[in-house]
Design an enzyme around this catalytic site. Sequence first.
Site, PDB file in Angstrom:
ATOM      1  N   GLN A  41      11.270  -5.814 -22.451  1.00 35.58           N
ATOM      2  CA  GLN A  41      10.304  -4.766 -22.118  1.00 35.58           C
ATOM      3  C   GLN A  41      10.939  -3.418 -21.764  1.00 35.58           C
ATOM      4  OE1 GLN A  41       8.127  -7.738 -19.407  1.00 35.58           O
ATOM      5  NE2 GLN A  41       6.461  -6.427 -20.076  1.00 35.58           N
ATOM      6  N   HIS A  61       8.213  -6.148 -35.497  1.00 34.07           N
ATOM      7  CA  HIS A  61       8.575  -5.455 -36.742  1.00 34.07           C
ATOM      8  C   HIS A  61       7.751  -5.900 -37.943  1.00 34.07           C
ATOM      9  CE1 HIS A  61      12.832  -4.606 -34.962  1.00 34.07           C
ATOM     10  NE2 HIS A  61      11.921  -3.749 -34.560  1.00 34.07           N
ATOM     11  N   ASP A  73      11.987  -1.291 -29.698  1.00 33.81           N
ATOM     12  CA  ASP A  73      13.310  -0.923 -30.236  1.00 33.81           C
ATOM     13  C   ASP A  73      14.055   0.008 -29.276  1.00 33.81           C
ATOM     14  OD1 ASP A  73      12.497  -2.367 -32.396  1.00 33.81           O
ATOM     15  OD2 ASP A  73      12.602  -0.714 -33.854  1.00 33.81           O
ATOM     16  N   ARG A  98      14.863  -7.770  -9.639  1.00 31.55           N
ATOM     17  CA  ARG A  98      14.740  -8.906 -10.556  1.00 31.55           C
ATOM     18  C   ARG A  98      14.704  -8.378 -11.995  1.00 31.55           C
ATOM     19  NH1 ARG A  98       9.440 -11.931 -12.482  1.00 31.55           N
ATOM     20  NH2 ARG A  98      10.530 -13.215 -13.986  1.00 31.55           N
ATOM     21  N   HIS A 143      13.164 -14.619 -20.174  1.00 33.65           N
ATOM     22  CA  HIS A 143      11.841 -14.001 -19.979  1.00 33.65           C
ATOM     23  C   HIS A 143      11.202 -13.835 -21.362  1.00 33.65           C
ATOM     24  CE1 HIS A 143       9.260 -11.398 -17.162  1.00 33.65           C
ATOM     25  NE2 HIS A 143       8.629 -11.386 -18.326  1.00 33.65           N
ATOM     26  N   ASN A 187      10.780 -17.459 -16.858  1.00 41.61           N
ATOM     27  CA  ASN A 187       9.611 -16.718 -16.410  1.00 41.61           C
ATOM     28  C   ASN A 187       8.373 -17.332 -17.041  1.00 41.61           C
ATOM     29  OD1 ASN A 187       8.249 -14.254 -15.220  1.00 41.61           O
ATOM     30  ND2 ASN A 187       7.637 -14.065 -17.372  1.00 41.61           N
ATOM     31  N   GLU A 188       7.498 -17.882 -16.229  1.00 38.49           N
ATOM     32  CA  GLU A 188       6.162 -18.308 -16.641  1.00 38.49           C
ATOM     33  C   GLU A 188       6.128 -19.307 -17.797  1.00 38.49           C
ATOM     34  OE1 GLU A 188       3.979 -14.698 -17.354  1.00 38.49           O
ATOM     35  OE2 GLU A 188       3.983 -14.171 -15.257  1.00 38.49           O
ATOM     36  N   ASN A 330       4.183 -15.962  -9.883  1.00 36.90           N
ATOM     37  CA  ASN A 330       3.684 -14.686 -10.435  1.00 36.90           C
ATOM     38  C   ASN A 330       2.168 -14.750 -10.390  1.00 36.90           C
ATOM     39  OD1 ASN A 330       6.355 -14.392 -11.133  1.00 36.90           O
ATOM     40  ND2 ASN A 330       5.993 -14.130 -13.326  1.00 36.90           N
ATOM     41  N   TYR A 332      -1.627 -12.370 -10.584  1.00 36.36           N
ATOM     42  CA  TYR A 332      -2.315 -11.100 -10.793  1.00 36.36           C
ATOM     43  C   TYR A 332      -3.798 -11.136 -10.436  1.00 36.36           C
ATOM     44  CZ  TYR A 332       1.844  -9.445 -13.224  1.00 36.36           C
ATOM     45  OH  TYR A 332       3.128  -9.064 -13.506  1.00 36.36           O
ATOM     46  N   GLU A 398       6.119 -11.703  -9.077  1.00 38.29           N
ATOM     47  CA  GLU A 398       5.381 -10.656  -9.789  1.00 38.29           C
ATOM     48  C   GLU A 398       4.001 -10.522  -9.185  1.00 38.29           C
ATOM     49  OE1 GLU A 398       4.924 -10.749 -14.071  1.00 38.29           O
ATOM     50  OE2 GLU A 398       7.030 -11.317 -14.331  1.00 38.29           O
TER      51      GLU A 398
HETATM   52  C1  PNW Z   1       3.486 -11.289 -16.784  1.00 43.35           C
HETATM   53  N1  PNW Z   1      -2.325 -13.948 -16.749  1.00 43.35           N
HETATM   54  O1  PNW Z   1       2.726 -12.029 -17.683  1.00 43.35           O
HETATM   55  C2  PNW Z   1       4.858 -11.148 -17.422  1.00 43.35           C
HETATM   56  O2  PNW Z   1       5.834 -11.899 -16.762  1.00 43.35           O
HETATM   57  C3  PNW Z   1       5.316  -9.737 -17.589  1.00 43.35           C
HETATM   58  O3  PNW Z   1       6.351  -9.684 -18.536  1.00 43.35           O
HETATM   59  C4  PNW Z   1       4.142  -8.856 -17.954  1.00 43.35           C
HETATM   60  O4  PNW Z   1       4.527  -7.545 -18.280  1.00 43.35           O
HETATM   61  C5  PNW Z   1       3.203  -8.872 -16.767  1.00 43.35           C
HETATM   62  O5  PNW Z   1       2.755 -10.173 -16.494  1.00 43.35           O
HETATM   63  C6  PNW Z   1       1.984  -7.984 -16.925  1.00 43.35           C
HETATM   64  O6  PNW Z   1       1.166  -8.431 -17.958  1.00 43.35           O
HETATM   65  C7  PNW Z   1       1.466 -12.475 -17.397  1.00 43.35           C
HETATM   66  O7  PNW Z   1      -3.227 -13.732 -17.584  1.00 43.35           O
HETATM   67  C8  PNW Z   1       0.485 -12.232 -18.322  1.00 43.35           C
HETATM   68  O8  PNW Z   1      -2.550 -14.567 -15.702  1.00 43.35           O
HETATM   69  C9  PNW Z   1      -0.786 -12.741 -18.105  1.00 43.35           C
HETATM   70  C10 PNW Z   1      -1.048 -13.475 -16.967  1.00 43.35           C
HETATM   71  C11 PNW Z   1      -0.076 -13.694 -16.038  1.00 43.35           C
HETATM   72  C12 PNW Z   1       1.187 -13.190 -16.267  1.00 43.35           C
END
Ligand code: PNW
Length: 490
Positions: A41, A61, A73, A98, A143, A187-188, A330, A332, A398
């Site tokens: 990223q 790509h 890129d 991180r 990741h 990661n995830e 992580n 959100y 996160e």
């Molecule tokens: C994370 N959800 O992904 C990733 O680890 C990051 O790379 C990304 O940029 C960030 O979230 C923001 O999107 C997720 O839907 C994407 O719960 C979606 C979910 C959770 C984590």
Amino acid sequence: MAFANFVALLCFLTTSIFTVKGEVRRFPDTISFGVATASYQIEGAWNVSDKGESIWDRFTHTTGLIEDGSNADVACDSYHQHKRDVEMLKELGVDYYRFSISWTRILPDGFSNRLSQDGIAYYDTLINDLLAANITPYVTIYHWDHPQCLQDLGGWANPMMVDYYTDFAEVAFEAFGDRVKHWLTFNEPFVICNQWNGMTAKTPSVGMSGIADYLCGHNLLKAHAKTYHLYDDVYRPTQKGRIGWTLSTHHYEAASRSPADREAAERAMQFELGWFGHPVFSSEGDYSQILKDRVNQKSSEQGYPRSRLPEFTSEEVAYLKGTCDFFGLNHYTTYLVRMPTMALKSSKAGFEDDLGVEKFVDPSWPSSAWVKVVPWGFRNLLNWIRNSYNSPEIIVFENGFPDQGDKDDVGRINYYNGYMNALLDAMEDGCNVTAYTAWSLMDNFEWSMGYTKKFGLYHVDFNDPMRTRMPKASTMYYKSILETRTIERD
Ligand code: PNW
């Protein structure tokens, strides 16, 4: 008045008297704060020196599936701008940073027979600069991005990935483990397996939800455990670090107090967080009974000769159990969940069909893109982890908010204010949270959304060849929390 009502009234009155909006709340000294990024990223320099092609290089790509037709890129060009990144980390006053290692930057052919000296030198410099600035490096080994040549061999559906991944991790321990003391294997895992090998055409994916996703999960769990044991047996005695992974999850709240809706919410938690959480953190180990029973039952209804969810042997169950030194999370956003009124029967395999619940959101929740702002969901989630997995040490790796990239990012400040208050509430409830990480240090390439959504504390000018970074309002907000170790009650 019934005693229970009396107690509820008393609780309500005490909370209303003692919680005042704007009141200053202090974080315990035991918590540390950081920010996160990921190699694909931010780094750019996708083909400098001998770097190999990764699945995300190929995907951006060739498929035309990125929302704005972009790629990474160049991205934030952190490969060339990493000194500025370290300056920003110093400005913010974080305890740790991180970041992740790009597999194809250090192993151009995917395998560990040939290392890229330039790739290793890049991370060496970054790590040394961080340490010189008194910022602790937290390294994510993987990741989301692996070598395209290994994808051609089946990616995570290929059991040999367990060894290829562990070889890659070993190169990282050898090269950086003298200075890096905090490792994350993955990661995830949920997103890796659910989106890439299952659900969508939006990410490098093989399709086949309900089959490929479980295969991916099975191999990934083994790769994680093998790497944990390698570190534990061979490297920990001398390098003395810690290793775990970070699991993403929504919080799933029952839409009503009815037993059916509660069952639906618990099932959703077990399918998302529990898929990878249960084998590692529960006292019994293995996939949860709920996951095993559902997939088994659905598979047999659909005429499969065995469950589409692979089984672990009892040796494997024991090998996987406890393979994290902390619970990485992580998070959100939140969903409400209810049990469907009619059981759905699908002849086609699929993860969502196996799960079989209805997910929805409350339209009154403030939202931006897919993130609904529900701070209490974060508090409840942290408590769910505490109750389900014997009060583990939790590290939030996160948490963040998307917008269009404005420098006056009030929405992001409100989000952090709400979620960091919820974090403190959860800690007061008894959750053992030792670190909190904001996603992300700066605006960057947001996967299938390209540059249409921004999560950064710093603004990045993607039209400027220097990728100039500038603080936003939220930069100052986060910085002041880190400086004072306090937050205002929302
Ligand atoms: C994370 N959800 O992904 C990733 O680890 C990051 O790379 C990304 O940029 C960030 O979230 C923001 O999107 C997720 O839907 C994407 O719960 C979606 C979910 C959770 C984590």
